[in-house]
Write a protein that holds these residues in place. Structure first.
Motif, PDB file in Angstrom:
ATOM      1  N   HIS A 112      -0.823  -5.606  -6.697  1.00 13.97           N
ATOM      2  CA  HIS A 112      -0.142  -6.744  -6.104  1.00 13.97           C
ATOM      3  C   HIS A 112       0.067  -7.842  -7.145  1.00 13.97           C
ATOM      4  O   HIS A 112       1.155  -8.429  -7.265  1.00 13.97           O
ATOM      5  CB  HIS A 112      -0.955  -7.276  -4.924  1.00 13.97           C
ATOM      6  N   THR A 170     -10.703  -2.034  -2.819  1.00 17.36           N
ATOM      7  CA  THR A 170      -9.433  -2.757  -2.783  1.00 17.36           C
ATOM      8  C   THR A 170      -8.981  -3.256  -4.154  1.00 17.36           C
ATOM      9  O   THR A 170      -7.913  -3.854  -4.271  1.00 17.36           O
ATOM     10  CB  THR A 170      -9.525  -3.970  -1.828  1.00 17.36           C
ATOM     11  N   GLU A 174       0.820  -1.211   0.000  1.00 13.35           N
ATOM     12  CA  GLU A 174       0.000   0.000   0.000  1.00 13.35           C
ATOM     13  C   GLU A 174       0.851   1.257   0.000  1.00 13.35           C
ATOM     14  O   GLU A 174       0.493   2.265  -0.605  1.00 13.35           O
ATOM     15  CB  GLU A 174      -0.943   0.004   1.209  1.00 13.35           C
ATOM     16  N   SER A 220      -5.479  -1.969  -5.315  1.00 15.24           N
ATOM     17  CA  SER A 220      -4.418  -2.569  -4.514  1.00 15.24           C
ATOM     18  C   SER A 220      -4.188  -4.023  -4.903  1.00 15.24           C
ATOM     19  O   SER A 220      -3.046  -4.475  -5.070  1.00 15.24           O
ATOM     20  CB  SER A 220      -4.768  -2.473  -3.027  1.00 15.24           C
ATOM     21  N   ASP A 221      -5.278  -4.774  -5.072  1.00 11.89           N
ATOM     22  CA  ASP A 221      -5.154  -6.181  -5.444  1.00 11.89           C
ATOM     23  C   ASP A 221      -4.539  -6.333  -6.834  1.00 11.89           C
ATOM     24  O   ASP A 221      -3.706  -7.217  -7.074  1.00 11.89           O
ATOM     25  CB  ASP A 221      -6.520  -6.863  -5.403  1.00 11.89           C
ATOM     26  N   LEU A 276       2.029   1.763  -3.581  1.00  9.33           N
ATOM     27  CA  LEU A 276       0.916   2.164  -4.428  1.00  9.33           C
ATOM     28  C   LEU A 276       0.458   3.577  -4.111  1.00  9.33           C
ATOM     29  O   LEU A 276       0.163   4.357  -5.027  1.00  9.33           O
ATOM     30  CB  LEU A 276      -0.254   1.189  -4.262  1.00  9.33           C
ATOM     31  N   ASN A 277       0.409   3.928  -2.844  1.00  4.91           N
ATOM     32  CA  ASN A 277      -0.058   5.264  -2.470  1.00  4.91           C
ATOM     33  C   ASN A 277       0.824   6.362  -3.050  1.00  4.91           C
ATOM     34  O   ASN A 277       0.342   7.446  -3.385  1.00  4.91           O
ATOM     35  CB  ASN A 277      -0.124   5.395  -0.947  1.00  4.91           C
ATOM     36  N   ARG A 335      -0.203   6.335  -6.832  1.00  2.00           N
ATOM     37  CA  ARG A 335      -1.636   6.350  -7.147  1.00  2.00           C
ATOM     38  C   ARG A 335      -2.042   7.521  -8.035  1.00  2.00           C
ATOM     39  O   ARG A 335      -2.810   7.352  -8.997  1.00  2.00           O
ATOM     40  CB  ARG A 335      -2.443   6.374  -5.847  1.00  2.00           C
TER      41      ARG A 335
END
Length: 205
Positions: free
Chosen positions: A159, A152, A131, A155-156, A134-135, A138
């Motif tokens: 990943h 989510t 996270e 995020s998924d 990604l943040n 983003r």
């Protein structure tokens, strides 16, 4: 994470320790790496090492985070260049890494990945977790290109993309690069379009 004492060292002494650590983790899998060999190669007392890092894992994590920042910076550039297209950026990141695979940090990343195939890709990234990475990226992702249905999903998906990229980089060590890239393209295509049948489900009929 490294102590303040480590960061207060002269730059050449810091680099000598990190270079010794990189050489050790490239030479053998993490489980077989030896703090004793690292400090002997770096020419520092054992007590000093533990003033800089908590243990071997702390040192390994620090090295991996240095590599991760390098990749994250490149990923940010590629997202900008591809108009926020996450899939295109990941494919281009693969091409970039393979293009400079035998150079410096990238060569070391590849060798450490191959030595530690059992490790999850996220162990090579920010210790705060996926996270955190990604943040920071983003705002560069064009969400309008994605069919995100839950909070989510992004995020998924991120990943999955990282896991796929890492696996392909490892595979590229044992098969022809064109084969590894072609497989990556196929997997990215599946993720991008989805693999569910477009026929009406039983519930919809």
């Amino acid at each position: 994470m490294p102590s303040t004492t480590f960061y207060n060292l002269p730059p050449e002494k810091r680099e000598r320790l990190l270079a010794a650590a990189r050489a050790e983790f490239v030479r053998v899998p993490y489980e077989e790496a030896s703090v004793n060999r690292i400090i002997q190669a770096a020419g520092i007392p054992r007590g000093s090492f533990y003033m800089y890092f908590t243990d071997k894992e702390d040192l390994f994590r620090h090295l991996m985070e240095c590599y991760a920042r390098l990749l994250e910076e490149r990923m940010a550039q590629l997202l900008d260049r591809n108009g926020g297209d996450l899939f295109a950026a990941f494919l281009e990141l693969f091409d970039h890494i393979r293009g400079v695979w035998r150079q410096g940090e990238y060569r070391e990343i590849g060798q450490i990945l191959c030595r530690n195939r059992q490790m999850q890709p996220w162990l090579f990234l920010d210790r705060a977790g996926p996270e955190a990475v990604l943040n920071r990226l983003r705002d560069r992702v064009d969400l309008s290109r994605l069919d995100l249905q839950t909070e989510t999903d992004l995020s998924d998906l991120f990943h999955l993309l990282v896991t796929t990229l890492a696996g392909t980089l490892v595979t590229a060590q044992t098969v022809r690069e064109e084969e590894a890239r072609a497989r990556l393209v196929r997997v990215l295509g599946i993720l991008q379009r989805g693999a569910a049948s477009k026929a009406p489900s039983c519930e919809e009929a």
